[in-house]
Design a protein around this motif. Sequence first.
Motif, PDB file in Angstrom:
ATOM      1  N   GLU A 502      -7.673   0.487  -5.764  1.00  0.00           N
ATOM      2  CA  GLU A 502      -6.609   1.352  -5.273  1.00  0.00           C
ATOM      3  C   GLU A 502      -5.828   0.692  -4.154  1.00  0.00           C
ATOM      4  O   GLU A 502      -4.592   0.712  -4.147  1.00  0.00           O
ATOM      5  CB  GLU A 502      -7.219   2.672  -4.797  1.00  0.00           C
ATOM      6  N   GLN A 503      -6.550   0.089  -3.226  1.00  0.00           N
ATOM      7  CA  GLN A 503      -5.871  -0.591  -2.126  1.00  0.00           C
ATOM      8  C   GLN A 503      -5.201  -1.878  -2.595  1.00  0.00           C
ATOM      9  O   GLN A 503      -4.087  -2.198  -2.186  1.00  0.00           O
ATOM     10  CB  GLN A 503      -6.872  -0.905  -1.016  1.00  0.00           C
ATOM     11  N   GLY A 504      -5.874  -2.622  -3.468  1.00  0.00           N
ATOM     12  CA  GLY A 504      -5.313  -3.894  -3.919  1.00  0.00           C
ATOM     13  C   GLY A 504      -4.049  -3.740  -4.727  1.00  0.00           C
ATOM     14  O   GLY A 504      -3.103  -4.524  -4.580  1.00  0.00           O
ATOM     15  N   LEU A 505      -3.984  -2.705  -5.581  1.00  0.00           N
ATOM     16  CA  LEU A 505      -2.804  -2.510  -6.419  1.00  0.00           C
ATOM     17  C   LEU A 505      -1.758  -1.616  -5.769  1.00  0.00           C
ATOM     18  O   LEU A 505      -0.626  -1.554  -6.256  1.00  0.00           O
ATOM     19  CB  LEU A 505      -3.215  -1.913  -7.769  1.00  0.00           C
ATOM     20  N   GLY A 506      -2.134  -0.936  -4.711  1.00  0.00           N
ATOM     21  CA  GLY A 506      -1.177  -0.044  -4.073  1.00  0.00           C
ATOM     22  C   GLY A 506      -0.822  -0.404  -2.660  1.00  0.00           C
ATOM     23  O   GLY A 506       0.086   0.178  -2.081  1.00  0.00           O
ATOM     24  N   GLY A 507      -1.528  -1.375  -2.097  1.00  0.00           N
ATOM     25  CA  GLY A 507      -1.260  -1.728  -0.700  1.00  0.00           C
ATOM     26  C   GLY A 507       0.066  -2.410  -0.502  1.00  0.00           C
ATOM     27  O   GLY A 507       0.745  -2.201   0.500  1.00  0.00           O
ATOM     28  N   LYS A 508       0.489  -3.257  -1.445  1.00  0.00           N
ATOM     29  CA  LYS A 508       1.754  -3.977  -1.344  1.00  0.00           C
ATOM     30  C   LYS A 508       2.473  -3.829  -2.676  1.00  0.00           C
ATOM     31  O   LYS A 508       1.873  -3.993  -3.747  1.00  0.00           O
ATOM     32  CB  LYS A 508       1.527  -5.454  -1.014  1.00  0.00           C
ATOM     33  N   GLN A 509       3.733  -3.530  -2.599  1.00  0.00           N
ATOM     34  CA  GLN A 509       4.527  -3.278  -3.801  1.00  0.00           C
ATOM     35  C   GLN A 509       5.581  -4.376  -3.966  1.00  0.00           C
ATOM     36  O   GLN A 509       6.137  -4.854  -2.980  1.00  0.00           O
ATOM     37  CB  GLN A 509       5.192  -1.902  -3.713  1.00  0.00           C
TER      38      GLN A 509
END
Length: 1963
Positions: A502-509
Amino acid sequence: MWTYYRNGVVPKRNKQKLENEVVKLPPISNGKSSLLDPHTKGQTTARRLQELFFSQDLRDQGSRHRTVRKKKNSLGHQVFPLSRVSVETELEITAHLKYHLHQRHSKGITQDSSLEEKGAVAFQKTKTVLFKNQVSSNSHVLLQSLVPLEEKEKEEKEDEEEEEKKEGAVIVQNASSCTDEAPDGQGSLSEGPFRAADVHDKQRLDERDPKPQHHSSPNTLNDDSILSLLIKQRRFMIYLCGGYKDTVPERSALMESVYPRLYLHCKQRGYDFRMIDLRAGLGDHVSDHHDLPEMHMETLRRCQETEGPNFFVFTGQRHEIRSVPNTIPQADFEAILKLVERSKKKLSRRQSDMAVDSQSSIGTGDSRSFVLDKEPILSEEKDPSQSSAVMSENSISSCSMSDGDETQLARSWMDYNQDSTLLQTWYKLEKSTIPAVYRLLPVSTHHPDFLSRDGHRRKLGRKAWRSSCVKLWNVLWRSGPEAIGEEAACRLLKTALDWEVEQGLGGKQPPEEYSHCYKRIITDLLYNLKNEYASQFIDLHKGRPEINQTLHQAQQRFIRNIHLKLRHTNIHETNVSWGRKGLSAKHNRSHQFYVERLCSHFQRTVTASLNRQDVPLFLSSHFTLSLSVKLFSKCCFRLMQVRQAKGSFDMQRKDVSRLRVEEEIRRHVRFGKTLAQGYVFRQDFLMEVKHVLQASSSSQNAVLLLGELGSGKSTTLAKLAQLIPTWIPGDATVLICFVGLTSESRNVRLLLQTLCLQLANIYSLKTEISESLSELSSQLCSLLGLVTEDRPLTLVLDGLDNLSEEHETDLSWLSNILLPNVFTVLSAGTQSKCAQILQSQVRVAVLSLPALHRDEIASGLASRLASDFRQLTESQWSLLFQSCLSCPSPLYLNLAYVETRQWSSFTPKESLNIPTDPNQLFVSILVSLEREHGPCLVRRMVLLVSLSRSGVTEEELLVLLGRDGNVTHEMAVLHHQTLPVSEYSPVPYAFVARLLHSLKDYISEVESDGTWVLRWTHAEFGYVVLQRYAPTEDSIKAVHADFADYFNGNVPNSQVFQPLAWIRKEKGRRCYEFNLRKLHCLPYHYIHSGQIIPLLTQCLFNYEFLMHKLWGLSVCHVEEDLKAAVIPDKYDDMITKQRASGRDVVGAGDPRRYSFLHDLLAQCKSSSLPVLVPSYTCLLPPGGLVHTLLSGHMSVVTALAHGRHHMVSCSSDGLLNLWRLDEQTRPVRSLPRAHGPAVDWAADSLTLCLDDSVLVLQMGHCLQVREVDSGKVLYMEKESLDVPVVTSACDGRLLVVFYDGSHMVKVFDLVASCSLLCCVNLALKFEPIHKDQSILVSRHSVKDFVLFAYRDGGEAAIFNAKGGVVSSTLKAQQPAASIQAVEISSQYLLLFCRYPYRRHSEIIHIELFSTASFQYLRSILGCSQDYISQVTIAGGGSHVVAFCPAPRSSTTEIIIWNLETEDHKHITRFPGLLAYGVCSDLRYCVGFCAGEQFLRTWNLGSKINDQTLTYNVHKAHSDGTAEIVTMQRYPRYVVCQSTRPGTVRLWNVARSRFKGRPVQVEHGLFSSSDIALVRDLKLYILSDRGTTNFTDAPTSVYQTLLVYDLLKKSYIKKQTGLFIFPCPRQDYRLLEGEILLGLSETRDHLILWDLDSGYIKGRIKTSYKETLLSSMDRDSQIMSSKEKTGLVMPWDRRTETQTAKRRRREREVKREKDEQQSLEREKFNSIDQYLLSGDERVVICSYFAHHLNVFSVVSEEHLHTLEDSWSLLSLRTAAITHSGGYLVVSNYSEAQHAPYLTLWDTQQGRVRKRLKNEPGICCIAISDDACRVVFGISGFNKLKVWEPFRRKHKTISGYGSLNLNWSSLLFITEGQSKAVLLSGEVSMWDLDNGTLLSCFTPDSKIQTISLLGPNNGTLLLGFSDMSTLITMTVSQQNAHTKSSIACGKDLFGESSSSEDDEEANKN
């Protein structure tokens, strides 16, 4: 899925199969054509696939309805094999899709917001495509396939849920006990897949998370803030995650093979790199405080702070281990507990009816008893991405964690009672958090063996916790959905991998830019379920070879969630087969191939991402429309911005050093801003500092803040730096530096360098910053002198007691910077030695930091609690508050508060304890860490952090921890970790990361030496650690020794991780990124570990280490290492003992002195880079009187003068510095600028008068007199006819001005405001000899008498300044005298006369006259070595100091005469030509060399009594080498002619034994009027120069030839009666066969003399003279040279008559004829010079004309005339090939008005190639085949390489000290690949790569150079002041070349012992 059909033929589908779906592809051709476009026929599959992805029509098709045919295998995966696609094509497709993604996103922001949301939804609905690798049966090539994901939901439902996710609140719950508490997520993934099930659940979620949501507005950033975001860290971090067991092969292979390669790739480009795998070496994530998942999330966020790809997830077919939450919101927990109690209450009514055996069958220790009687039914319509992978399934087993049997039993009252008891046992209400939560207790609370020192008991405790964890999870799983809703229950039970994804795919866009997923499927895993290794790769039922469908489906939904968040281009799927031990690259070749392909793809993916050019997303999403083109171009950047290697290496080093200092400045500024933001204390104290600071402006005192360690000095000074500009009037500037923040700031020298660079930038000064401490101190004082009242400056220096010991914490420079308009604020520890020095040596106003008040402590604690959303109980608050009152310091307050974070509201009072001493408090923290992590691990790690130099890197921690036997034993006992994770990480990184996570409040990560290091946040922590763990000196040295061993290269793959420099090749050039960490730390740890011998061998006398440290840092760093390594006590004790025993310090049996120095010189021959190594010493001998540099000017020094007490210097920018002459000679201040219309001059000479109050400046023909203090101009004289020469009289009251070239003298009265007393014209009997610089004037005077003379004359005169008359004249004692200088002392009038001495020599006499009677007294003799240019009186008139620059040798000597004892000494000699010098006191002799920005000072008094320096008149003058001649028949012998006539030396360059001495020396063979030529060991001497009588006019000729055989050492021939016309020495060439080539008497042709017979063999003449003479006789009409043809304008032509037109045409014809005849007359010019080819067959002559002539020496014929009617052709800058076939010459075209470089074909007589617009060519070299021409450009100091036949040319930039001029020589060597340049220095250049290879800078002038060998690989150098021949070769590592001069045999009886042969082979 997308499917491609060949030839455009689409087969028919069976429309009756409704379950199958059909793909409707958009056309991929251009325009409106379909797939049947003919241009696609015949193309490869890869090409068609590229067109499919890259088609422009693909974006315009809109949202098409696509269906996919489903073909499922047994595992439910769809397999659609397609054609093979290369990895390069895949990367290209990925980049293209990302580009179009940005384009679509940018285009979407211009539309309505609703349309934008719909577009985003449509983008989310894009089908995900995976690449699937398959192994062919007959090939090892992996074929990639396109595989679609299964879709169970309709697109309409997806649209609705995507909209709801956009509108829903972002809620992230606490993590699990094994996954600990995960902070709030970021980005879109944190909003989904969790959506509120109903309004009630949504409201309850809002109550649980009352924190406000912060949303940034996209339109609030301005241009500056955008550009500030582009300043990124120069490092990349990649986070690897995956299953603990099933993805071990992939992650291990990446860490083993790919990580070193990526690390090397980044380091070679100046970036740091880390690849983190927190699961390596671990089986699960169990910890006492359940903090591992929190550590995972923090580490992941830290990786995401860097640019580039930073998240890689690896998935298989096995689900992640699940765990329980660490915290549960109070409402949720109580709802679950209430439900359990309600269920228990319902069942209690039927308790009497239950069977006894049924009740007893439920055991508390059996996890399988906790099962469900009914499975909860989840909504099938819910998007699978909206819930947790586990909770989304309907058939999850209650015992899935233990993998027990899925036996469904009815729940009893006892079961619910146990559930309630279990929840209340492990979860306690935590009221200290806001809002209150239920917190999971530490494992050791109920299982104390979990932290046992016994490994077995610890293992049992770990097993017991797993059982309890299973029970807890089952309780939450059963009761959670019903009690709090499905979504909340899902969030509670999320796994660690769920949080990471969740953090890896949503932390930076967008995630495609930063994230990748590698999916591996074992295709035949179903057929190997009985294998013992199958459970590692798939979820099986315990004890049964059956798939746990519940966990398997959960894993599939987890993967589907990844597909929904990540595009298919970033998901890489691979199929593998089952093998031995499942998946093992060590046992299966196919698995090895798979792992290698995975590693290769991973490396290419990361490398391509790092090297791509990117545009920040925030620009494309918010600023595309409004951003200007200029700003957009600035924001486009490459992730890895590699500094291009431009210019020479020294210029690159300066640029890198400047960038390093600028980055250091930025670190201090950022740190200060961070500290100032958190300042809340001592507001009243700031006002007190304000008043003291304002008062210091008048007193010029520094403000010193004293405080104990941890009292908040740094924070206070950071706040002061923000407030000071508002306190001080004017445009104030603040420079702040926190000493100790970085390793560079602890060095006082680097600290001053940083300050000087900041000041230079403030005042826009482009100057070179010095590097030595003394120079920087003076330079800083000069720069501070530029501060003005309207722009005041404040220096804020914090923590001066943290300065390191390199310079013994020298603080003397602080007293020099207390200048007007400069405010200084300092801080130091109260009890430190630095504070005592500051108070005793510097004017300071001392302020002590007060202790914190009660209110400040209370407010500080309250603010920290509020920021953390915490609260304390009354007893806890009281304890904390009282403890802070007992130690009222900010450091203790922070430590105590951090300790309270471990408290909970249910912590017993008796266990609450806070030591009142900060040191004891930190010790208690260490004790608690020892209990949890192990004492050995804690001890070793904190010692490594404390004893490292400026911090320790994580790589160093891992390696050094693994080398500690106690740590490895502890890991094996406590954690059962026996095998190392990898050779690079012997200790699992997770253990180190856990301990660092526990110390996160005490350890910070900072950048140092190009990498990131871990260091204590406060130095006091390091002292506590040393006191506890290293109480003895030996224990400290042991740690330093381990560090030294690590940096010395004893590490796996040390060339990657610890080289001296990382080297990359860029366009053929070697680019270096120096390992500053190793260069600093290796000598540091050797010194502190007491390993002196390794320090000497590995650092101080290691050639490679010294070379890299000098290049990467500076020579000052090496000097600091040498100074730190000196242990005088040990050497003094050794010498004392030896002398006490009656033995010499160095005896017969002792080893040779300086043994390490000999080893160092031997290492030069195996250098890693080409190095020019001389065969013998050719530098000035070491030792002697050493000068000290004085810096204070920002530009070149031009003038210098001394007065009674001060000295004044001037620079080219007009800056005048006033110096005080004392032990610390330093600039007192900068003199004020001239007032009024006068300008500041760059004076040529200065004179101080009137007790140093008046300064006289002379520049050219101008004169200016000004006051020193005020700058007021008293008198100015501009543009006088002659150059004024200034001196003073009457103790400086009278100014006497002589005018060079005339007899006029002016006298001014300085006391009367510089009024003119008299102006007279002297009438002398003797006249000046020279026109320029003709007059010599004494700088001193006696009374009103001034002594002057005319240079090179024989008389001097005494001028009476008051009377304006000549009082007397002084005549030299001999008629041959030539006066060189005059001076006056209190007793003597001194005439320095030069007399002829002996033969070809001169000597200086000092003739002394009485100042009273003007009578001659005596003479003092000098020596033949003296060359006087300037003299001065020193020592109160007892000594004369003379400065003797020698242009012949480019050195300067300082010599002294004692006027009483007549003692004559040569005190010192140094390289360079001194421009001016002064010496009023023998202790302070000051001068400067031309072109230097600093002054040099010598203490002559220290050598005044050294009798070894005494010279006498009989000492012979040293001679040099005038010419070097190589012997073609005897290649190992070289003959050198000396600068002393008649001396010849013979050298054997093949014998190493004779490299320092000649084989034979002959003296007196010929005189200076003779011509000596050498060939084949024979000396041909033309002598007996006389006059012929057989010609009409007497002609001078050489009549005698003497032949001297050097081999026989005798004359073998004397031939008289010759008639050889005399020419300059360079016009004679001795050819093969004893043929002498020379010029005729009139220099109109060449003559060949046969020296054997003595007659002329032939004459080489031109063949056109007779034709020219006859044509000139026929045409006698020659137009007058004075007649000119004017330019006829167009309007004149229109009105021109026919007669005028005819006349004009006749004049033009006559002018053209005149020009042609002028060119023909030039052909009668005499020969200017000629060039002879290397094979002696072709000669080319120049004539000061527009043509050159080519002659054949063999046939004696005129071959061709090279003529250019528009250019004067000269051979002064020309070169000829070895065969004479080509000539390259530099010329200027008068027609084109452009310079050319022309290549002539001498065989055909025409121009082959030309290079236009090449001005300033000063030296040329050409290869033998004329394929390459190299030439130097003067003024620009660069070389150019021209390849005329390939039409290529390139430029090679020169180095900083290169000075190309017309005397430079250039040679091409080694087959056109190298070039040798002699331009003061000898340098070698790589022509292929365009780089400088090596440079040799001599101390004296190189007189001549010659090349030896077939490839000209050996350089022969002859110096102007030494007779030794220097052989110089290029030494390089692994270079094995056979010597070209080893052939032949010895002819002069040289030794041929085996020992000598061995030396020859070595060399």
